[in-house]
Design an enzyme around this catalytic site. Structure first.
Site, PDB file in Angstrom:
ATOM      1  N   CYS A 150      28.944  21.458 -16.017  1.00  0.00           N
ATOM      2  CA  CYS A 150      28.001  20.910 -15.035  1.00  0.00           C
ATOM      3  C   CYS A 150      28.624  19.837 -14.143  1.00  0.00           C
ATOM      4  O   CYS A 150      28.097  19.537 -13.073  1.00  0.00           O
ATOM      5  CB  CYS A 150      26.792  20.319 -15.748  1.00  0.00           C
ATOM      6  SG  CYS A 150      25.932  21.484 -16.819  1.00  0.00           S
ATOM      7  N   HIS A 200      19.839  24.284 -10.534  1.00  0.00           N
ATOM      8  CA  HIS A 200      21.098  23.791 -11.097  1.00  0.00           C
ATOM      9  C   HIS A 200      22.148  24.899 -11.096  1.00  0.00           C
ATOM     10  O   HIS A 200      22.446  25.486 -12.144  1.00  0.00           O
ATOM     11  CB  HIS A 200      20.842  23.278 -12.507  1.00  0.00           C
ATOM     12  CG  HIS A 200      22.003  22.577 -13.152  1.00  0.00           C
ATOM     13  ND1 HIS A 200      23.119  22.149 -12.445  1.00  0.00           N
ATOM     14  CD2 HIS A 200      22.233  22.237 -14.451  1.00  0.00           C
ATOM     15  CE1 HIS A 200      23.970  21.574 -13.280  1.00  0.00           C
ATOM     16  NE2 HIS A 200      23.454  21.622 -14.501  1.00  0.00           N
ATOM     17  N   CYS A 203      25.037  15.261 -17.141  1.00  0.00           N
ATOM     18  CA  CYS A 203      25.451  15.644 -18.484  1.00  0.00           C
ATOM     19  C   CYS A 203      26.239  16.938 -18.384  1.00  0.00           C
ATOM     20  O   CYS A 203      26.100  17.696 -17.418  1.00  0.00           O
ATOM     21  CB  CYS A 203      24.242  15.818 -19.396  1.00  0.00           C
ATOM     22  SG  CYS A 203      23.051  17.046 -18.825  1.00  0.00           S
TER      23      CYS A 203
END
Length: 404
Positions: free
Chosen positions: A91, A360, A390
């Protein structure tokens, strides 16, 4: 060289964020990356022969464009002198591409770097590692890259068989965060994103994408994921993903980030070189940090990473005008806020939504957030912004930017 040069960010742009299997699904990751690089050059007037390196972030690659940084640059018309590579910090990949570019600029290795992140989660591959050795007895098993990546990011000793959702439920138990609070935060995220769409706040950062179809090409110019029609009542009806194995489970599709498709890019250079090329810096990198945490509770990673980045900058949360957090899960955001002492509805936190509402698209998210916060800072007349996320497998990444 005795001191580091200053690194600035110019011309951050992004495609719309598509839903899983949605309007952008016909396009490959290479298609999206090529489009955003082409738009970056068109909008900024960047001379492509000035580019030293192109850093492409992608979490679910195939060998159709390896490494995608180099291939996308060539397909976008960059000269062969513009080198390129690919990276994966899950991520955090998009932001890491920007930070790697900044380090190359700061140390004098490069003068102009283009950094981008791209993900087509709709086209993430199924794969096998067995077929090359002949068909095994019984069947040739294909693994789903999306689920496999979530289950195995912690390696042999930190398995997460319930994927990222299981780690989110771990934080729910640890911090005592109930379902209603998570849904309320998710609703806030959608409301802020929809308000930004309605006001046209995203128009300056989004580059429309033409998508071929059976009835002709369609132009996609807006994010698909924000839901104007959601409500607490709607969110409350959704079933927890792990409800069958955990009667207390709370994480649903409504209070978690989406699986999405998008690309985003920017130029990283020095203020002096930007002036020579006619580019306008929008952000200056102040500091950054990465931190490791237990893979089983990876959502808390932004806490140590942000604390380190702020300490290195000599700042505190009180000095920040914008806090951009990737919103992997509502419970993950709320756990971080509890550690920071920041309110759930703090207006500085994701003022225009984030992963739950906008979506995302993993490796694209970090540069997407950068594009959004650059306009948020300018519109608010603010000075400092924190971008943090995160990272599956147990990491957190954070960077402090100053409005240029």
């Amino acid at each position: 060289m005795t001191e580091l040069r200053e690194a600035v960010v110019c011309a951050p742009v992004r495609t719309p964020v598509g839903r899983f299997g949605g309007a952008l699904a016909p396009l490959t990751a290479l298609d999206l990356a090529t489009r955003v690089l082409t738009a970056l050059v068109e909008r900024s007037g960047l001379p492509v022969d000035a580019v030293d390196d192109v850093i492409g972030a992608q979490c679910y690659p195939t060998m159709e464009a390896a490494p995608i940084g180099r291939v996308a640059a060539l397909d976008a018309g960059f000269p062969v002198t513009a080198t390129g590579y690919q990276l994966d910090r899950r991520c955090g990949s998009g932001l890491q591409a920007v930070l790697n570019g900044a380090m190359q600029v700061q140390t004098g290795v490069s003068d102009v770097v283009v950094a981008f992140g791209v993900e087509s989660m709709s086209n993430a591959p199924y794969y096998t590692e067995e077929g090359r050795r002949g068909l095994p007895p019984g069947a040739l098993v294909l693994h789903d890259a999306l689920s496999r990546g979530r289950e195995r990011a912690g390696g042999r000793f930190h398995p997460t068989p319930d994927g990222n959702i299981g780690t989110a439920e771990t934080l729910r138990r640890e911090y005592g965060i109930d379902r209603e609070r998570q849904d309320r935060y998710a609703l806030q995220s959608h409301q802020r994103a929809v308000a930004a769409q309605t006001s046209g706040a995203f128009d300056r950062e989004i580059v429309p994408v033409e998508v071929p179809g059976r009835k002709g090409a369609v132009t996609v110019a807006a994010d698909e994921h924000p839901r104007a029609d959601t409500s607490l009542e709607v969110l409350a009806k959704l079933r927890p993903a792990l409800g069958r194995s955990d009667p207390d489970a709370t994480v649903t599709a409504g209070n978690a980030s989406g699986q999405n498709d998008a690309a985003a890019a920017c130029v990283v250079t020095t203020p002096e070189r930007a002036a020579e090329l006619g580019l306008t810096p929008v952000l200056r990198l102040v500091s950054w940090a990465v931190a490791g945490v237990e893979p089983e509770r990876f959502g808390i990673g932004p806490v140590p990473a942000s604390n380190r980045a702020l300490a290195r900058a000599g700042l505190t949360f009180d000095d920040l005008d914008v806090i951009e957090l990737n919103e992997a899960f509502a419970v993950q955001v709320l756990a971080c806020l509890a550690e920071w002492g920041v309110d759930d509805d703090d207006p500085r936190l994701n003022p225009r939504g984030s992963g739950i509402s906008i979506g995302h698209p993993l490796a694209a998210t970090g540069v997407r957030m950068l594009a959004t916060l650059s306009h948020e800072l300018a519109d608010l007349g603010g000075r400092y912004a924190l971008e943090t996320m995160c990272i599956g497998g147990g990491q957190g990444l954070a960077a402090v930017f100053e409005r240029a």
